[in-house]
Scaffold this active site. Structure first.
Site, PDB file in Angstrom:
ATOM      1  N   CYS A   1      -4.903 -27.778  13.552  1.00  0.00           N
ATOM      2  CA  CYS A   1      -6.022 -28.686  13.848  1.00  0.00           C
ATOM      3  C   CYS A   1      -5.612 -30.156  13.753  1.00  0.00           C
ATOM      4  CB  CYS A   1      -7.191 -28.383  12.921  1.00  0.00           C
ATOM      5  SG  CYS A   1      -7.938 -26.766  13.259  1.00  0.00           S
TER       6      CYS A   1
ATOM      7  N   CYS B   1     -11.226 -29.003   9.791  1.00  0.00           N
ATOM      8  CA  CYS B   1     -10.068 -28.297   9.223  1.00  0.00           C
ATOM      9  C   CYS B   1      -8.859 -29.219   9.182  1.00  0.00           C
ATOM     10  CB  CYS B   1      -9.762 -27.063  10.075  1.00  0.00           C
ATOM     11  SG  CYS B   1      -8.358 -26.092   9.504  1.00  0.00           S
TER      12      CYS B   1
ATOM     13  N   HIS C   1      -4.074 -21.193  11.872  1.00  0.00           N
ATOM     14  CA  HIS C   1      -5.437 -21.656  11.603  1.00  0.00           C
ATOM     15  C   HIS C   1      -6.280 -20.584  10.913  1.00  0.00           C
ATOM     16  CE1 HIS C   1      -9.389 -23.415  11.961  1.00  0.00           C
ATOM     17  NE2 HIS C   1      -9.776 -22.248  12.452  1.00  0.00           N
TER      18      HIS C   1
ATOM     19  N   CYS D   1      -5.649 -27.947   8.731  1.00  0.00           N
ATOM     20  CA  CYS D   1      -4.433 -27.144   8.887  1.00  0.00           C
ATOM     21  C   CYS D   1      -3.494 -27.798   9.901  1.00  0.00           C
ATOM     22  CB  CYS D   1      -4.777 -25.712   9.303  1.00  0.00           C
ATOM     23  SG  CYS D   1      -5.211 -25.506  11.050  1.00  0.00           S
TER      24      CYS D   1
ATOM     25  N   ASP E   1       0.853  -1.180   0.000  1.00  0.00           N
ATOM     26  CA  ASP E   1       0.000   0.000   0.000  1.00  0.00           C
ATOM     27  C   ASP E   1       0.894   1.237   0.000  1.00  0.00           C
ATOM     28  OD1 ASP E   1       0.954   0.259   2.561  1.00  0.00           O
ATOM     29  OD2 ASP E   1      -0.932  -0.227   3.551  1.00  0.00           O
TER      30      ASP E   1
ATOM     31  N   ASP F   1      -7.687  -7.637   1.309  1.00  0.00           N
ATOM     32  CA  ASP F   1      -6.645  -7.784   2.327  1.00  0.00           C
ATOM     33  C   ASP F   1      -7.198  -7.341   3.663  1.00  0.00           C
ATOM     34  OD1 ASP F   1      -5.152  -5.099   3.502  1.00  0.00           O
ATOM     35  OD2 ASP F   1      -6.302  -4.719   1.681  1.00  0.00           O
TER      36      ASP F   1
END
Length: 373
Positions: free
Chosen positions: A311, A306, A337, A308, A94, A268
């Site tokens: 998890c 999940c 996560h 990930c 940005d 974002d």
């Protein structure tokens, strides 16, 4: 050669949702996409390798903060932001324009630029469109943003009009200052607050400048969500169909769905890592505040649906213990996560657009998450 190329693959049958590919110097981005925020050249507590494992395609860094620390000259000397942080996928920076909004107590806006007080040391700083582009050129991101003013909500019409017209003048100065257009795509930012006709004026003025991509700025700044969605629904059709569309600073699951449905390609937000630091987690069954006492003896995964790293390996009870003890590993686990959750959700959104079932997926997600339809 243009620095980027947007390829529109499909517009969903029942909504304005788009599937696309954004070709950049550091790889192809499948859109719509959520970009994790790495303000200071790092997504808080996560390594670039972990972000790749999660499936992050692009990250965002902050021009203002990197200007202050370590300094854009140091990043340039290191070979640019990609080498400095060991990230070989696309980056967006940005311009520092949001700090015009967020540091309102520490700044003064003039036609030339914005006078700041350094939020760390208190020293006076002056950021102009030319300086912002100089910093972004040195940082070397694939996509860079024009310097703009993000006006507050609410604001009177004359203020919004003066602000957007100054943003247009600053946009022209950004184009003139841009030294690397073949390597870095400079996006314009549509402003105008919640006033639709001012949004139209801003879009028309910026489209004349023929930026390779466009963002909608000045939303998610305190206005009700229904107003944000109404303004977005009006603004998005004003943007070119053959260029990427970016909604700045939005990252809650419902905002991502609503933005995609209205034709946005890029998002974002600091949300997933910010709430992770407080032990709040987005899961397939809604928000879980894992630091709460009722999880002290919960030995199941954070989210049973999940896959990930967090998890698959750790229980709610263990994560709660770490968070309560202020152990960094706990924040790392909740951050992994949450970023994984949004990256996976966007992957599912892309599949739903491909199969013309986005509204069906939205309904199922909202019902499971606990949102009202």
């Amino acid at each position: 050669m243009a620095a980027i190329r947007y390829e529109l693959l499909k517009t969903e049958k029942h909504t304005g949702a788009r599937r696309g590919r954004l070709h950049t110097p550091h790889g192809v981005i499948e859109t719509p996409i959520f970009m994790p925020v790495g303000t200071l050249a790092t997504v808080k507590t996560l390594s670039p390798e972990e972000l790749k494992d999660i499936g992050a395609q692009i990250i965002l860094s902050n021009t203002y903060h990197l200007w202050l620390r370590p300094g854009h000259d140091i990043v340039k000397e290191a070979g640019g932001l990609h080498k400095f942080m060991n990230w070989d996928r696309p980056i967006l920076t940005d311009s520092g324009g949001f700090q015009v909004f967020s540091l309102s107590d520490l700044r003064k806006i003039t036609e030339e630029g914005v006078q700041f007080r350094n939020h760390i040391s208190g020293e006076k700083l002056f950021l102009t469109p030319e300086k912002a582009i100089e910093i972004e050129n040195d940082l070397g991101a694939d996509i860079i943003m024009a310097f703009d003013e993000c006006p507050p909500y609410p604001a009177d019409r004359q203020y919004l009009k003066d602000s957007l017209e100054r943003t247009t003048r600053w946009a022209k100065r950004c184009i003139a200052a841009h030294q690397r257009p073949d390597e870095q795509a400079l996006f314009g930012i549509i402003q105008g607050g919640m006033d639709k006709e001012l949004r139209r004026q801003s879009a028309e003025e910026l489209l004349e400048l023929d930026f390779p991509g466009y963002a909608v700025g000045g939303l998610s700044v305190g206005e009700p969500k229904e107003i944000m969605n109404e303004v977005l629904e009006f603004t998005t059709p004003l943007m070119p169909k053959d260029k990427p569309r970016y909604l700045m600073g939005v990252g809650s699951p419902d905002d991502l769905f609503e933005g995609v449905i209205r034709g946005i390609d890029m998002f974002d937000c600091v949300l997933p890592t910010r709430i992770a630091r407080n032990g709040s987690c987005m899961t397939s069954v809604g928000k879980v505040v894992v630091r709460n006492a009722n999880y002290a003896r919960d030995f199941g995964p954070l989210d049973p649906n999940c896959d990930c790293y967090t998890c698959k390996n750790y229980s709610r009870a263990y994560i709660r213990h770490l968070i309560k003890c202020d152990e960094t590993f706990g924040i790392r686990l909740t951050s992994i996560h949450n970023v994984h959750f949004l990256v996976t959700m966007m992957d599912n959104i892309r599949k739903a657009i491909d199969e013309d079932r986005l509204l069906e997926y939205k309904h199922a997600f909202y019902e499971s998450y606990g949102y009202n339809m």
